[in-house]
Every structure is written in structure tokens, then in C-alpha cells.
Scaffold this motif. Sequence first.
Motif, PDB file in Angstrom:
ATOM      1  N   VAL A  21      -7.024  -9.084 -21.554  1.00 33.45           N
ATOM      2  CA  VAL A  21      -6.062  -8.761 -22.615  1.00 33.45           C
ATOM      3  C   VAL A  21      -4.737  -9.483 -22.354  1.00 33.45           C
ATOM      4  CG1 VAL A  21      -7.035  -6.516 -23.261  1.00 33.45           C
ATOM      5  CG2 VAL A  21      -5.427  -6.652 -21.361  1.00 33.45           C
ATOM      6  N   ASP A  22      -4.029  -9.792 -23.424  1.00 36.92           N
ATOM      7  CA  ASP A  22      -2.761 -10.503 -23.308  1.00 36.92           C
ATOM      8  C   ASP A  22      -1.611  -9.499 -23.330  1.00 36.92           C
ATOM      9  OD1 ASP A  22      -0.828 -12.413 -23.180  1.00 36.92           O
ATOM     10  OD2 ASP A  22      -1.083 -13.144 -25.229  1.00 36.92           O
ATOM     11  N   THR A  23      -1.542  -8.681 -22.282  1.00 33.05           N
ATOM     12  CA  THR A  23      -0.514  -7.643 -22.222  1.00 33.05           C
ATOM     13  C   THR A  23       0.789  -8.111 -21.580  1.00 33.05           C
ATOM     14  OG1 THR A  23      -1.591  -6.899 -20.202  1.00 33.05           O
ATOM     15  CG2 THR A  23      -2.069  -5.653 -22.203  1.00 33.05           C
ATOM     16  N   GLU A  24       0.807  -9.347 -21.054  1.00 32.67           N
ATOM     17  CA  GLU A  24       2.033  -9.786 -20.386  1.00 32.67           C
ATOM     18  C   GLU A  24       3.273  -9.668 -21.286  1.00 32.67           C
ATOM     19  OE1 GLU A  24       2.139  -9.994 -17.380  1.00 32.67           O
ATOM     20  OE2 GLU A  24       0.149 -10.522 -16.678  1.00 32.67           O
ATOM     21  N   PRO A  25       3.208 -10.018 -22.586  1.00 35.00           N
ATOM     22  CA  PRO A  25       4.391  -9.818 -23.431  1.00 35.00           C
ATOM     23  C   PRO A  25       4.838  -8.355 -23.498  1.00 35.00           C
ATOM     24  CG  PRO A  25       2.879 -11.337 -24.486  1.00 35.00           C
ATOM     25  CD  PRO A  25       2.149 -10.759 -23.306  1.00 35.00           C
ATOM     26  N   TYR A  26       3.879  -7.422 -23.440  1.00 37.51           N
ATOM     27  CA  TYR A  26       4.229  -6.004 -23.443  1.00 37.51           C
ATOM     28  C   TYR A  26       4.992  -5.644 -22.162  1.00 37.51           C
ATOM     29  CZ  TYR A  26       0.764  -5.325 -27.222  1.00 37.51           C
ATOM     30  OH  TYR A  26       0.055  -5.373 -28.400  1.00 37.51           O
ATOM     31  N   TRP A  27       4.481  -6.139 -21.019  1.00 32.66           N
ATOM     32  CA  TRP A  27       5.156  -5.870 -19.749  1.00 32.66           C
ATOM     33  C   TRP A  27       6.558  -6.482 -19.722  1.00 32.66           C
ATOM     34  CZ3 TRP A  27       3.607  -2.333 -16.469  1.00 32.66           C
ATOM     35  CH2 TRP A  27       2.246  -1.999 -16.385  1.00 32.66           C
ATOM     36  N   ILE A  28       6.666  -7.720 -20.182  1.00 29.27           N
ATOM     37  CA  ILE A  28       7.961  -8.411 -20.143  1.00 29.27           C
ATOM     38  C   ILE A  28       8.984  -7.685 -21.014  1.00 29.27           C
ATOM     39  CG2 ILE A  28       9.152 -10.553 -20.785  1.00 29.27           C
ATOM     40  CD1 ILE A  28       6.506 -12.020 -20.016  1.00 29.27           C
ATOM     41  N   ALA A  29       8.560  -7.232 -22.193  1.00 28.77           N
ATOM     42  CA  ALA A  29       9.476  -6.493 -23.070  1.00 28.77           C
ATOM     43  C   ALA A  29       9.929  -5.188 -22.413  1.00 28.77           C
ATOM     44  CB  ALA A  29       8.796  -6.206 -24.407  1.00 28.77           C
ATOM     45  N   ALA A  30       8.993  -4.498 -21.749  1.00 28.07           N
ATOM     46  CA  ALA A  30       9.343  -3.252 -21.073  1.00 28.07           C
ATOM     47  C   ALA A  30      10.289  -3.505 -19.903  1.00 28.07           C
ATOM     48  CB  ALA A  30       8.074  -2.548 -20.589  1.00 28.07           C
ATOM     49  N   GLU A  31      10.042  -4.582 -19.152  1.00 28.62           N
ATOM     50  CA  GLU A  31      10.917  -4.941 -18.029  1.00 28.62           C
ATOM     51  C   GLU A  31      12.327  -5.251 -18.520  1.00 28.62           C
ATOM     52  OE1 GLU A  31       7.059  -7.045 -15.957  1.00 28.62           O
ATOM     53  OE2 GLU A  31       8.755  -8.278 -16.611  1.00 28.62           O
ATOM     54  N   ARG A  32      12.401  -6.061 -19.564  1.00 27.67           N
ATOM     55  CA  ARG A  32      13.719  -6.446 -20.086  1.00 27.67           C
ATOM     56  C   ARG A  32      14.500  -5.219 -20.568  1.00 27.67           C
ATOM     57  NH1 ARG A  32      12.213 -10.154 -23.265  1.00 27.67           N
ATOM     58  NH2 ARG A  32      12.756 -11.898 -21.898  1.00 27.67           N
ATOM     59  N   ALA A  33      13.822  -4.344 -21.292  1.00 34.10           N
ATOM     60  CA  ALA A  33      14.492  -3.149 -21.796  1.00 34.10           C
ATOM     61  C   ALA A  33      15.016  -2.283 -20.652  1.00 34.10           C
ATOM     62  CB  ALA A  33      13.540  -2.341 -22.675  1.00 34.10           C
ATOM     63  N   LEU A  34      14.228  -2.176 -19.587  1.00 33.70           N
ATOM     64  CA  LEU A  34      14.631  -1.347 -18.454  1.00 33.70           C
ATOM     65  C   LEU A  34      15.817  -1.955 -17.720  1.00 33.70           C
ATOM     66  CD1 LEU A  34      13.948   1.218 -16.872  1.00 33.70           C
ATOM     67  CD2 LEU A  34      12.383  -0.149 -15.471  1.00 33.70           C
ATOM     68  N   VAL A  35      15.766  -3.252 -17.466  1.00 33.91           N
ATOM     69  CA  VAL A  35      16.872  -3.917 -16.762  1.00 33.91           C
ATOM     70  C   VAL A  35      18.148  -3.848 -17.596  1.00 33.91           C
ATOM     71  CG1 VAL A  35      17.726  -6.132 -15.904  1.00 33.91           C
ATOM     72  CG2 VAL A  35      15.362  -5.451 -15.433  1.00 33.91           C
ATOM     73  N   THR A  52       7.524   4.334 -15.800  1.00 35.78           N
ATOM     74  CA  THR A  52       8.259   4.029 -17.037  1.00 35.78           C
ATOM     75  C   THR A  52       7.671   2.805 -17.735  1.00 35.78           C
ATOM     76  OG1 THR A  52      10.308   4.967 -16.148  1.00 35.78           O
ATOM     77  CG2 THR A  52      10.518   3.428 -17.991  1.00 35.78           C
ATOM     78  N   LEU A  53       7.443   1.741 -16.975  1.00 38.07           N
ATOM     79  CA  LEU A  53       6.878   0.524 -17.558  1.00 38.07           C
ATOM     80  C   LEU A  53       5.470   0.777 -18.094  1.00 38.07           C
ATOM     81  CD1 LEU A  53       7.926  -2.161 -14.905  1.00 38.07           C
ATOM     82  CD2 LEU A  53       9.037  -1.676 -17.089  1.00 38.07           C
ATOM     83  N   SER A  54       4.647   1.450 -17.285  1.00 35.40           N
ATOM     84  CA  SER A  54       3.260   1.696 -17.689  1.00 35.40           C
ATOM     85  C   SER A  54       3.190   2.515 -18.970  1.00 35.40           C
ATOM     86  CB  SER A  54       2.502   2.406 -16.564  1.00 35.40           C
ATOM     87  OG  SER A  54       2.422   1.595 -15.410  1.00 35.40           O
ATOM     88  N   ALA A  55       4.046   3.504 -19.085  1.00 34.97           N
ATOM     89  CA  ALA A  55       4.037   4.349 -20.279  1.00 34.97           C
ATOM     90  C   ALA A  55       4.358   3.540 -21.534  1.00 34.97           C
ATOM     91  CB  ALA A  55       5.047   5.488 -20.125  1.00 34.97           C
ATOM     92  N   GLN A  56       5.304   2.616 -21.411  1.00 34.35           N
ATOM     93  CA  GLN A  56       5.664   1.790 -22.570  1.00 34.35           C
ATOM     94  C   GLN A  56       4.519   0.855 -22.954  1.00 34.35           C
ATOM     95  OE1 GLN A  56       9.598  -0.041 -22.504  1.00 34.35           O
ATOM     96  NE2 GLN A  56      10.327   1.521 -21.085  1.00 34.35           N
ATOM     97  N   VAL A  57       3.867   0.268 -21.945  1.00 32.92           N
ATOM     98  CA  VAL A  57       2.753  -0.644 -22.235  1.00 32.92           C
ATOM     99  C   VAL A  57       1.573   0.128 -22.826  1.00 32.92           C
ATOM    100  CG1 VAL A  57       1.101  -2.270 -21.242  1.00 32.92           C
ATOM    101  CG2 VAL A  57       3.484  -2.297 -20.479  1.00 32.92           C
ATOM    102  N   ILE A  58       1.298   1.310 -22.315  1.00 36.46           N
ATOM    103  CA  ILE A  58       0.209   2.134 -22.850  1.00 36.46           C
ATOM    104  C   ILE A  58       0.454   2.462 -24.319  1.00 36.46           C
ATOM    105  CG2 ILE A  58      -0.831   4.439 -22.762  1.00 36.46           C
ATOM    106  CD1 ILE A  58      -0.606   4.243 -19.687  1.00 36.46           C
ATOM    107  N   GLU A  59       1.698   2.800 -24.664  1.00 34.61           N
ATOM    108  CA  GLU A  59       2.016   3.111 -26.058  1.00 34.61           C
ATOM    109  C   GLU A  59       1.727   1.932 -26.966  1.00 34.61           C
ATOM    110  OE1 GLU A  59       2.811   5.930 -27.723  1.00 34.61           O
ATOM    111  OE2 GLU A  59       2.161   6.760 -25.798  1.00 34.61           O
ATOM    112  N   ARG A  60       2.028   0.724 -26.507  1.00 33.67           N
ATOM    113  CA  ARG A  60       1.762  -0.456 -27.322  1.00 33.67           C
ATOM    114  C   ARG A  60       0.268  -0.764 -27.386  1.00 33.67           C
ATOM    115  NH1 ARG A  60       6.102  -5.223 -27.000  1.00 33.67           N
ATOM    116  NH2 ARG A  60       4.830  -5.745 -28.837  1.00 33.67           N
ATOM    117  N   ILE A  61      -0.436  -0.537 -26.276  1.00 36.48           N
ATOM    118  CA  ILE A  61      -1.885  -0.735 -26.266  1.00 36.48           C
ATOM    119  C   ILE A  61      -2.567   0.207 -27.257  1.00 36.48           C
ATOM    120  CG2 ILE A  61      -3.955  -0.252 -24.874  1.00 36.48           C
ATOM    121  CD1 ILE A  61      -2.884  -2.953 -24.256  1.00 36.48           C
ATOM    122  N   LYS A  62      -2.061   1.430 -27.367  1.00 31.85           N
ATOM    123  CA  LYS A  62      -2.642   2.392 -28.305  1.00 31.85           C
ATOM    124  C   LYS A  62      -2.512   1.916 -29.744  1.00 31.85           C
ATOM    125  CE  LYS A  62      -2.148   6.587 -25.513  1.00 31.85           C
ATOM    126  NZ  LYS A  62      -1.440   7.887 -25.344  1.00 31.85           N
TER     127      LYS A  62
END
Length: 243
Positions: free
Chosen positions: A22-36, A78-88
Motif C-alpha cells: 500500500v502507498d501509505t507513505e503520504p499518510y505518514w508524512i502528513a501525520a508527521e508534519r502535522a505533529l511537528v 498518535t501517528l498510527s491513529a491518524q494513518v488508520i483513520e485515513r486507511i478506513k
Amino acid sequence: MHASLSQPRLKAALWDMDGTLVDTEPYWIAAERALVEAHGGQWSHEQAMQLVGQSLMHSAGILQDAGVRMEKREIVDTLSAQVIERIKREVPWRPGARELLDELHGAGVRCALVTMSEGPLAREVVASLPKPYFEFLITGDSVSQGKPHPEAYLTAVERLRDSDPELTIDHCVALEDSVPGVTAALASGVVTVGIPHQVPLPEDSRRTTWSTLTGRTVAELEQLVADRAAGTVPAALFSGGAY
């Protein structure tokens, strides 16, 4: 050309998840940026690329260095929860991945997921598949040392051997997109295919490189196993730390 009866045959495919299935890297990057940014910092594309394929706890340490004032466990959750929401909402499958997975399943080749994402996210992705393609999941929260260490792949091979004691690393192929993932797979000794996505992979004669999984077949993976047995693809056996 398929492997002959005297050669090891393809028995198992070990799949990385993020960037390969799966191409989830954009989801992770968006979550990382928002957190930082929530902690007053800035997060560049270059910084994000440093985390591709790494264990989540390692990534959490990098985010702490970038100014995130949270414990590592809290960062990961925190990151995982955001990515899971987008995966759903949408699972971003990589081109050709589901088709190859389905062909492997139909051919009776066992499949396992070997990912540094943790169980809840991995199970969410697997649950969205139409068939029980994966026999089991090795996730980042089930190993003590994440990629690029080979523990996850070695653990997967041992799980496969529980029901097939004759299975060895020479019967297994790993599919990976990242430098840490390819490093881990090679260090475990399994036949390794790199499918670079977000980050280029350095030249390495020990692995095969495909630009995409689109159009790839079980027969091609079987040939890689046969080539290893014939000595045309060098083995990269784990030697206790050279990874």
C-alpha cells in the motif's frame, strides 16, 4: 522456466506493507508534519524520507529531535491513529500488488506480511482484502529489533517452518521498497526483490530490482528461487551483525 524438482521451489512470499503493498507513505508524512508543526517545528520532505522503512520507535526519536515534546510511545500511537483513520476511508494499493498477491494465493504460495507498522494498522489493511491472503503478520510491535535488522524476516521464516520443517530461506522471496527493508531482507538470507518507490535503492547485485509489480507473475518469482539455487543470484546470509 520453472524450478526443477531437484531445486528449491518457491514456497512463500514475504511482503512489506508500507510502500510495497500500500502507498501509505503520504499518510505518514502528513501525520508527521502535522505533529511537528503542532509543536512549533517544521518538517521537510527530506526529513520525512529519512523515516521511510524505519521502525516506528526509531522514527519517534527523530520526531523528538525535530521538537515533538511527547514520549515515543505517545508519538507512535498518535501517528498510527491518524494513518488508520485515513486507511478506513481509502486504502491506497500499490500498482500490481493485489494482482500478484491473488496469483500467489491461487498458486498455493504462502504469504506473510512483514511490516514495521504495528498490529492495529496492519490488520486494518489486511481486513480490506477480499481473501485471507496472509497466513500471519509480523509487525513492528511483535519484534524487539526493527528493520534494517533481519529479526522480522527471520521470525517469519521460523513461523513458516512450524508447519513445514523442510522450508528454508531459499524457498522464500521478500518484496520490499525501502533501503531499511531491503537491508533486513538481504541480511536474513531470503531472495530479495526491491521495488523502489519513495526513495531510490542503491545498486546491489544481491537483489533483483523491479520498477513496479504491475504485470509481474508467480513464474518470475519462481525463477528467482531457481536462479538462487543455481548460483546465479548470490545468497546474503545473516552473519550476526553485518547488516
